[in-house]
Design a protein around this motif. Structure first.
Motif, PDB file in Angstrom:
ATOM      1  N   GLY B 348       0.799  -1.330   0.162  1.00  0.00           N
ATOM      2  CA  GLY B 348      -0.020   0.021   0.018  1.00  0.00           C
ATOM      3  C   GLY B 348       0.880   1.318   0.182  1.00  0.00           C
ATOM      4  N   GLU B 389      -5.147  -4.192  -2.993  1.00  0.00           N
ATOM      5  CA  GLU B 389      -5.339  -2.953  -2.849  1.00  0.00           C
ATOM      6  C   GLU B 389      -6.255  -2.245  -3.662  1.00  0.00           C
ATOM      7  OE1 GLU B 389      -3.951  -2.234  -0.221  1.00  0.00           O
ATOM      8  OE2 GLU B 389      -4.611  -0.175   0.085  1.00  0.00           O
ATOM      9  N   GLU B 392      -9.765  -3.777  -3.131  1.00  0.00           N
ATOM     10  CA  GLU B 392     -10.477  -3.273  -1.924  1.00  0.00           C
ATOM     11  C   GLU B 392     -10.687  -1.769  -2.028  1.00  0.00           C
ATOM     12  OE1 GLU B 392     -10.904  -4.705   0.728  1.00  0.00           O
ATOM     13  OE2 GLU B 392     -11.656  -3.009   2.116  1.00  0.00           O
ATOM     14  N   ARG B 393     -10.222  -0.905  -2.934  1.00  0.00           N
ATOM     15  CA  ARG B 393     -10.536   0.621  -3.015  1.00  0.00           C
ATOM     16  C   ARG B 393     -11.722   0.399  -3.900  1.00  0.00           C
ATOM     17  NH1 ARG B 393      -6.165   1.921  -5.384  1.00  0.00           N
ATOM     18  NH2 ARG B 393      -5.097   2.937  -3.392  1.00  0.00           N
TER      19      ARG B 393
END
Lengths: 228, 821
Positions: B348, B389, B392-393
């Motif tokens: 991240g 990531e 997830e975003r």
């Protein structure tokens, strides 16, 4: 009669005559003529009052003052004049407070010293032992009885009238609050005295109104007869 | 020429990836015109031999300091300005030393530069390239002498001086200026110490560190040896010379890649040729990277990890597996430099670094997303993390969109319920803990220019003035922060429900109804009742007019014996006054309204006439503005036979202002209350009949004519006490009230009191008639008495008849009720 008057007086008499007629028309209900006369009377009275205040108060007082003595009165006058505008009215509050406060103080002091205390003292005089002894010594039993009776009436009337304006009552659940029976009985007596007083005052008002009516009708007759 | 980097943060390439790319590109040896916009700085510089000697400002335009992570910037900042200027012109992200091993291993595997040849700093490497090219092309240039030596020897003579004159050119770029100032920079290093990254370069042998670095705080366990810039660092400054003294000169030559050998041997093709040789790779430099790395990315990453393990035995485990952990040597660097520990490197954070890079750049041209495929450049472990990531975003964004739609579709749901629902959804999807609940979002201002709006607006503003001009994302300037007045728009809009809106409408209607003018309902009176009124009025008028019309005065006055005592007292007072104080002035107060003038004239005319006949001067006052006029009218109409002249037979003081206060002033300061002057200038108080009057009690009598009992009470309360002479309290100045009949009952107690506050009372027409009867002087009362008697009689009859009618009507009604009708 009217012919011998000056023109101004004659005009005044004519105006007074028609104004009187229009006021008396109120007997037939509210009408525009009656309102017109009333409004004219209010306006004339206000204007006349201002003129009188200027002539009888301001001018004589300022004429009798030195320049230095005018400072404080002019300051108060200026502060009162600020009341003409809502924006500057706050500046006149001190002057208004001075007037109201002084007037209230004088009125209260005068009421206490000139009415309350003398009247209390006078009501008690009917039971004065000195007066009773004088009346008894002179064998004027009627006077004694009369003084006593008058004192009792005044005492009962005054007390009952004051109690009649006592409206406190004990709260009872689910019931309309009622005054005490004793208080209610005394208050009923007080209401009798109140009714008598109002009757006497109403009789005086009617007597005054009747006198005014007679004077106006006499004026109308004189005005009419003056043309003959 | 400028370097165009992608402005999109998501398309930005980390520097270490650029280094990887550079290595690949170097192997490929391909350059193209299009690749100039994408190539790293050092590659672009290498491909422009014409700029080597005097590089233009455009070629050195990028400033990658802003791309550095904070922790790296802190490291650099701790080293102060003593750091050479040249490294600042390149990617400082290459300072991530622990990744250098990965990069170098990758290059080894892909046949690029060997690990020993890989410079610690890319700017050093770039500087060598530039110097070599400059040496080949401009060997005769004085400014590049030292570079030429570098090109031929492959190493820089440590003690070889750098001609300062060669850097005096105005076009000399900053990085060359930094190079020119290397010698003084060495002294500054003595003060601040060797930078950490350079400590690693210096190797673990403390003996090899020159004296200038004796005081350096190089960590003992810093990575040394293999990662030291073994090359001669042709472009390096003198601060590298001491370092290079310990480096064998043969090593750089042995580690020079082939394309560098071509440069050294002068086989480097011209820039145009280079650019033409890389047309395919320019479109997608990642493709060239793949070409340069024929093996798959996984194998390359594994081999790189092995190399890292070999080079850094202290490095725990697999760098790919534990990449999120801070290496011990890096932690030591942090502790030695006294700077803040670098953030834990996670996928991240790496992506964040990628996103932050372009925000600080000034490059405007963008690169197509197709040309920059991040997946191709990232290792698998990093790609997987990045993919997770990104997923997830996207999932969070989708959740926010769903929540907003739900709020819009269901406005009636209370905010708390909505918040609970959102919270439950958030639990299901495992939202981040810092996510703002929906109920709290509902409370935020939805309109206007609140603080949030101000900050949001300010975040995108560009500074136009001051030292920060041209920069974005700076703190809002003062006008946006400080508000001296109300905001131009409401801070927040009210959330009004339908029920509340209905209540508002009802309230507005009520207000409008209150303000609206209501038509006056015409009072309707039944005709019989109206006729009855007319009949009563006619009877009364006839009863009154008849005596007046016939001028009848036949009705006898009341008997004197039956006269009330208060009226008899007035008569006695006037006689007493005439006997004891002949010619004493009498104060007359005309305090009645014009409507009662007739009654007051009838009540007081005979009394005033009696006083005039007794030669008592009259002083007229009034507490009402209309009083003075009424006083004059009174005398003219009722005392006309006396032919009284104002200011001769009587004095009219006029109006007393102040009401009750005016009366109090009159009682205490009579002369002050009436500061009148004669026409000749003298005071009226100095002339007869007022010369002997100094106070109210100096008058022979005070007579108040009023229709109002309150006015009479004011006179009694304010003035009457001052009428009592302290020397003779039993004989006060008498106060007589001539009042209207309506006030008689209310003022009588003042007379009936003991001691009497009022000496006598004349009330109404009856009082005037009694007084006229006593004086035998017919006046107004006599004129009105017959009409008054007829009117009272008619009133009595009307009331009697009406009473009898109502009595009979009531009896009949009761009788009918009893009979059942």
């Amino acid at each position: 009669m009217i012919a011998s008057m000056d023109p101004i007086a004659q005009l005044g008499m004519i105006v007074a005559f028609f104004c009187t007629i229009m006021v008396l028309l109120y007997a037939f209900g509210d009408n525009a003529l009656f309102r017109l006369v009333i409004h004219a009377f209010i306006g004339v009275a206000a204007g006349y009052a201002g003129a009188v205040a200027l002539r009888d108060v301001l001018i004589p007082r300022f004429m009798a003052m030195d320049l230095i003595d005018m400072v404080v009165p002019l300051l108060w006058i200026g502060m009162l004049l600020t009341k003409l505008s809502p924006r500057t009215a706050v500046l006149g509050n001190p002057a208004s407070a001075m007037l109201v406060g002084t007037g209230a103080a004088i009125a209260i002091a005068g009421a206490i010293q000139g009415t309350l205390l003398p009247q209390i003292s006078g009501a008690g005089n009917f039971f004065s032992p000195e007066k009773m002894q004088v009346a008894i010594g002179s064998s004027q039993m009627g006077t004694v009885f009369g003084l006593f009776l008058q004192g009792v009436i005044i005492l009962v009337g005054t007390t009952a009238t004051l109690i009649s304006f006592h409206f406190s009552a004990r709260a009872v659940p689910n019931e309309i609050p009622k005054r005490n029976r004793i208080i209610e009985a005394i208050a009923s007596i007080g209401r009798v005295f109140v009714a008598i007083t109002f009757g006497v005052v109403f009789a005086g008002i009617y007597s005054a109104a009747l006198t005014a009516l007679i004077e106006r009708l006499d004026f109308l007759l004189d005005f009419i007869f003056s043309f003959f | 020429m400028s370097f165009d980097l992608p402005s999109d943060p998501e398309e930005e390439i980390p520097d270490w990836l650029q280094n990887l790319q550079g290595g690949s590109d170097a192997d490929a040896g391909g350059f193209s015109e299009e690749s100039e916009e994408e190539a790293p700085d050092w590659l672009s510089d290498a491909g422009q031999p014409e700029d080597m000697g005097a590089p233009s400002g455009d070629s050195l335009e990028p400033d990658d300091d802003e791309k550095l992570p904070d922790w790296l910037s802190n490291i650099r900042d701790s080293e102060g300005g003593q750091e050479p200027a040249a490294p600042s012109e390149t990617d400082d992200d290459n300072n991530v030393d622990w990744l250098e091993g990965v990069r170098e291993q990758h290059r080894q595997d892909t046949g690029s530069l060997e690990l020993e040849q890989q410079p610690e700093e890319s700017d050093d490497f770039m500087g060598r390239i530039q110097e070599l090219q400059a040496a080949d092309q401009t060997a005769e240039d004085d400014t590049d002498d030292w570079l030429s030596g570098l090109a031929t020897d492959g190493a820089v003579q440590p003690d070889s001086p750098i001609p300062a004159a060669s850097f005096d050119d105005a076009d000399t770029p900053d990085w060359l200026s930094g190079v020119a100032g290397e010698e003084p920079a060495a002294a500054s290093f003595d003060e601040t110490g060797t930078p950490d990254w350079l400590s690693g370069v210096a190797g673990g042998d403390a003996q090899s560190v020159p004296d200038a670095f004796a005081d350096s705080d190089t960590p003992d366990d810093a990575p040394v040896g293999d990662q030291a810039p073994a090359d001669d660092a042709g472009g390096a400054a003198d601060w590298l010379t001491g370092l290079q003294a310990d480096v064998p000169e043969e090593e750089p030559a042995a580690d020079v890649p082939d394309w560098l050998d071509r440069i050294k041997t002068g086989q480097l093709p011209p820039l145009d040729d280079l650019e033409e040789e890389t047309p395919a790779a320019d479109d997608d430099w990642s493709a060239s990277l793949q070409q340069a790395a024929p093996g798959d990315a996984e194998s390359a990453a594994e081999s790189a990890a092995e190399t890292v393990d070999d080079a850094f035995p202290d490095l725990p485990g697999d760098p790919g597996a534990e990449i999120g952990q801070v290496p011990s040597w890096l932690a030591d660097m942090e502790s030695d430099s006294g700077q803040k520990a670098p953030p834990v490197m996670t996928t991240g954070s790496l992506l964040d670094d990628i996103e932050e890079l372009p925000s600080a750049t000034v490059f405007t041209n963008e690169i197509d997303e197709d040309d920059f495929d991040l997946d191709l450049d990232l290792p698998d472990w990093l790609s997987d993390a990045a993919a997770e990531e990104e997923k997830e975003r996207q999932r969070q964004q989708q959740l926010r969109a769903e929540q907003q739609e739900a709020e819009l579709d269901e406005p009636e749901i209370p905010a708390t319920l909505a918040g609970e629902a959102a919270a439950s959804v958030a639990d299901e999807v495992d939202l981040a803990p810092a996510e703002l609940p929906s109920w709290l979002q509902a409370m935020r201002p939805t309109d206007g220019s609140g603080d949030t709006g101000q900050l949001g607006k300010a975040s995108g503003q560009e500074e136009t003035i001051g030292p920060l001009a041209g920069l974005r994302n700076v703190l809002p300037a003062e006008p946006d922060i400080v508000h001296f007045g109300k905001p131009p728009t409401p801070v927040a809009a009210l959330m009004i429900s339908d029920a509340q809106r209905g209540h508002i409408q009802i309230l507005e209607e009520l207000i409008e109804m209150e303000a609206a003018a209501r038509p006056v309902a015409r009072r309707l009176v039944a005709l019989p009742q109206q006729v009855m009124r007319w009949v009563i009025a006619a009877l009364l008028y006839l009863a009154v007019l008849a005596p007046l019309f016939f001028e009848s005065q036949d009705v006898a006055f009341p008997l004197l014996s039956s006269a009330p005592p208060e009226m008899q007292a007035v008569q006695e007072l006037v006689n007493t006054l005439h006997q004891q104080q002949p010619g004493a002035p009498v104060l007359l107060a005309f305090d009645y309204q014009p409507a009662f003038a007739a009654e007051m004239q009838a009540a007081g005319a005979s009394l005033i006439d009696h006083l005039i006949l007794n030669k008592h001067p009259l002083v007229l006052v009034s507490t009402k503005p209309t009083g003075p006029g009424l006083a004059d009218y009174f005398l003219r109409s009722t005392q006309n036979q006396h032919a009284y002249v104002v200011d001769q037979e009587y004095i009219n003081f006029g109006y007393i202002s102040g009401g009750t206060a005016g009366l109090a002033n009159l009682a205490t300061d009579l002369r002050g209350s009436f500061p009148l002057q004669n026409p000749d200038g003298g005071s009226v108080w100095d002339q007869p009949p007022l010369s002997g009057v100094f106070s109210a009690r100096d008058f022979g009598m005070l007579i108040v004519l009023t229709d109002n009992p309150d006015t009479a009470r004011s006179w009694v309360e304010q003035v009457q006490p001052s009428l009592v002479d302290p020397a003779n309290p039993a004989l006060p100045t008498p106060l007589v009230l001539v009042v209207s009949a309506q006030a008689e009952a209310l003022v009588y107690p003042y007379y009936d009191n003991s001691p009497r506050q009022v000496a006598g009372v004349l009330a109404g027409l009856a009082g005037g008639a009694n007084y006229e009867n006593w004086t035998s002087n017919a006046n107004v009362a006599r004129q009105y008495w017959d009409g008054y008697s007829a009117g009272l009689t008619a009133t009595f009859l009307i009331l009697s008849v009406a009473g009898l009618y109502n009595l009979v009507r009531g009896l009949l009604a009761r009788r009918n009720q009893r009979s059942g009708k």
